[in-house]
Design an enzyme around this catalytic site. Structure first.
Site, PDB file in Angstrom:
ATOM      1  N   SER A 238       0.959  -1.058  -0.055  1.00 26.86           N
ATOM      2  CA  SER A 238       0.004   0.024  -0.212  1.00 26.86           C
ATOM      3  C   SER A 238       0.847   1.195  -0.026  1.00 26.86           C
ATOM      4  O   SER A 238       1.511   1.519  -1.019  1.00 26.86           O
ATOM      5  CB  SER A 238      -0.918  -0.092   1.160  1.00 26.86           C
ATOM      6  OG  SER A 238      -1.854   0.932   1.139  1.00 26.86           O
TER       7      SER A 238
ATOM      8  N   ASP B 219      -2.099   6.395  -3.457  1.00 27.77           N
ATOM      9  CA  ASP B 219      -0.908   5.650  -2.780  1.00 27.77           C
ATOM     10  C   ASP B 219      -0.591   4.633  -3.629  1.00 27.77           C
ATOM     11  O   ASP B 219      -0.887   4.482  -4.718  1.00 27.77           O
ATOM     12  CB  ASP B 219      -1.630   5.072  -1.347  1.00 27.77           C
ATOM     13  CG  ASP B 219      -2.515   4.197  -1.447  1.00 27.77           C
ATOM     14  OD1 ASP B 219      -3.236   4.022  -2.561  1.00 27.77           O
ATOM     15  OD2 ASP B 219      -2.643   3.146  -0.470  1.00 27.77           O
TER      16      ASP B 219
ATOM     17  N   ASP C 131      -1.175   1.278  -3.899  1.00 27.69           N
ATOM     18  CA  ASP C 131      -1.911   0.171  -4.565  1.00 27.69           C
ATOM     19  C   ASP C 131      -3.252   1.010  -5.055  1.00 27.69           C
ATOM     20  O   ASP C 131      -4.258   0.204  -5.407  1.00 27.69           O
ATOM     21  CB  ASP C 131      -2.221  -1.138  -3.710  1.00 27.69           C
ATOM     22  CG  ASP C 131      -2.680  -0.459  -2.313  1.00 27.69           C
ATOM     23  OD1 ASP C 131      -2.556   0.559  -2.000  1.00 27.69           O
ATOM     24  OD2 ASP C 131      -3.704  -1.302  -1.837  1.00 27.69           O
TER      25      ASP C 131
ATOM     26  N   ASP D  44      -5.627   2.258  -3.634  1.00 33.80           N
ATOM     27  CA  ASP D  44      -7.055   2.348  -2.953  1.00 33.80           C
ATOM     28  C   ASP D  44      -7.437   3.690  -2.514  1.00 33.80           C
ATOM     29  O   ASP D  44      -8.536   3.695  -1.796  1.00 33.80           O
ATOM     30  CB  ASP D  44      -7.222   1.116  -1.975  1.00 33.80           C
ATOM     31  CG  ASP D  44      -6.214   1.246  -1.111  1.00 33.80           C
ATOM     32  OD1 ASP D  44      -5.376   1.909  -1.039  1.00 33.80           O
ATOM     33  OD2 ASP D  44      -6.151   0.318   0.064  1.00 33.80           O
TER      34      ASP D  44
HETATM   35 MG    MG Z   1      -3.456   1.478  -0.086  1.00 33.42          MG
END
Ligand code: MG
Length: 452
Positions: free
Chosen positions: A97, A240, A242, A244
């Site tokens: 992440s 960020d 990844d 999300d």
């Molecule tokens: Mg993330």
């Protein structure tokens, strides 16, 4: 029992806590847990991703699970694939992440595309620690195939959930900083499909993160803020590692704190229809101010996106999210979704027909201050109980830590999940009152510790 999973999956420094051996074992445990596959496998852009993903795939296949390799995709894209394609029982996502480049992690996803419940994690931990792995005989080991439909499925779903025509008509000018992360493979194309005039920063997938660190904090977004100002863009968007999460920069080049973008999006979600909004106790009361006038209500949960997503699912919420840019749109799916958040913010902007800076200025203003106090882990529970006793007779919320609610502000005292400290968050309408509440929260911890 020793825990394997933290608040957001299993994380560690590559070559230290995070090794191919661990990934094989987690693959074996997840394959055993799901009693065969298929299991989707995805990763972000980190350099250690191929190493760990291949190890996890081997573990899954050894337990008899077929593996569907989605390659580099945003976490919510893999979650959407599991939730909607009907092809996978769950997923392992290799991602750390927002953590720095030397980290990586393993995130497990259930059949609904949601981050696993604590109960499911405990089942996997039990299999792992007891070594009760399913071992498939030679004729039943899993197969692996790649699937390239995850990105188009996900992108089309987002386009169908926003007013794409309205956005195309206004053609907003957007600077996108994907931070060399997984967002690179989706968000630039999504924004182009939405008719945005777009400039990208750090737009090539690169796990060395040459442009900036993966966490979209003000310290890391200097280039984005400058470019938004220089090209007179309507908005800056950052993900960020990844993707999300989505963080915003307004049309004046100012960083938008997550509490404010969350409040704007929540307001748009409940406008004219009310409904339930779910957010952790640590989110600013700004969200209450914005949601209540539309007849909506706010449910507060413990901190952590899995619990927010799950509570939304159970309560039939219309919206939810956290102050770190992790926002959940349940019409789309029950997990944080950076690209969806970006598209919804654009929809909100074109519908309002006002600059983002003006929408932010119209929000009620709060002052937030934060502090921390060292508390040894073994004294955690005693200190929490002590604070509850000290706060007796006052309006208190003990959903996560202790939050004392006053008519003109609040202070939340909460043990950190990862460090031997208690965090204190105070919020009020004036800086002086916020500071006073912060001092009060800090004093309560010290008193409960017996160090005052
Ligand atoms: Mg993330």
């Amino acid at each position: 029992m020793t825990r394997l999973f933290g608040t957001n999956g299993i994380r560690g420094v590559v070559g230290e806590g995070m090794t191919p051996d661990l990934a094989v074992s987690i693959g074996r445990a997840v394959g055993t847990f799901f009693e065969g596959g298929p299991i989707a496998l995805a990763r972000d852009t980190r350099l250690s991703g191929p190493m760990l993903a291949r190890a996890a795939a081997s573990g899954l296949m050894s337990a008899g699970s077929d593996v569907i390799d989605l390659g580099i995709v945003p976490t919510p894209c893999a979650q959407f694939f599991v939730a909607k394609s009907g092809q996978a029982k769950g997923a392992i996502i290799v991602t750390a992440s927002h953590n720095p480049r030397e980290f990586n992690g393993l995130k497990t996803i259930d059949g609904r595309g949601m981050e696993m419940s604590r109960e499911d994690e405990e089942s996997i931990e039990a299999i792992y620690f007891d070594g009760r792995f399913q071992v498939a005989p030679w004729s039943d080991v899993g197969a692996i195939r790649t699937d390239e439909t995850a990105i188009p499925r996900y992108t089309e779903a987002i386009l169908s959930k926003v007013d794409a025509d309205a956005i195309r008509k206004r053609a907003p000018m957007v600077v996108l900083d994907s931070g060399n992360g997984a967002g690179c493979v989706v968000t630039p194309y999504l924004l182009r499909s939405l008719g945005c005039r777009i400039l990208t920063l750090n737009g090539q997938p690169d796990g060395a993160f040459p442009g900036r660190m993966p966490e979209p904090t003000p310290d890391h977004l200097g280039d984005l803020m400058r470019l938004v100002t220089e090209v007179h863009a309507d908005v800056g968007i950052a993900h960020d590692g990844d993707a999300d999460r989505a963080t915003f920069v307004d049309d004046t080049g100012a960083f938008v704190v997550g509490d404010k973008s969350l409040a704007l999006l929540a307001g748009a979600a409940v406008q004219g229809r009310g409904g339930t909004v779910v957010t952790p106790v640590s989110t600013s009361s700004l969200i209450d101010d914005v949601v209540r006038p539309s007849g909506g209500n706010v449910i507060r949960t413990r901190v952590g996106s899995p619990i927010v997503g799950r509570t939304m699912f159970e309560s039939g919420a219309v919206f939810g999210g956290e102050e770190n840019g992790g926002v959940i749109f349940p019409d789309h799916q029950f997990c944080r979704d950076g690209a969806m958040t970006a598209a919804k913010m654009l929809e909100l902007l074109v519908r309002a027909g006002k600059p983002l800076s003006a929408l932010l200025a119209a929000l009620p203003q709060y002052h937030i201050t934060k502090g921390k106090v060292d508390v040894p882990v073994e004294k955690r529970d005693a200190v929490l109980a002590g604070i509850v006793t000290i706060a007796k007779g006052r309006k208190v919320d003990t959903t996560d830590g202790v939050k004392i609610l006053e008519s003109d502000g609040s202070v939340l005292v909460r043990p950190s999940g990862t460090e031997p400290i208690f965090r204190v968050y105070a919020e009020a309408k004036t800086p002086a009152r916020a500071e006073a509440l912060l001092a009060e929260g800090t004093a309560m911890i010290r008193k409960a510790l017996g160090t005052r």
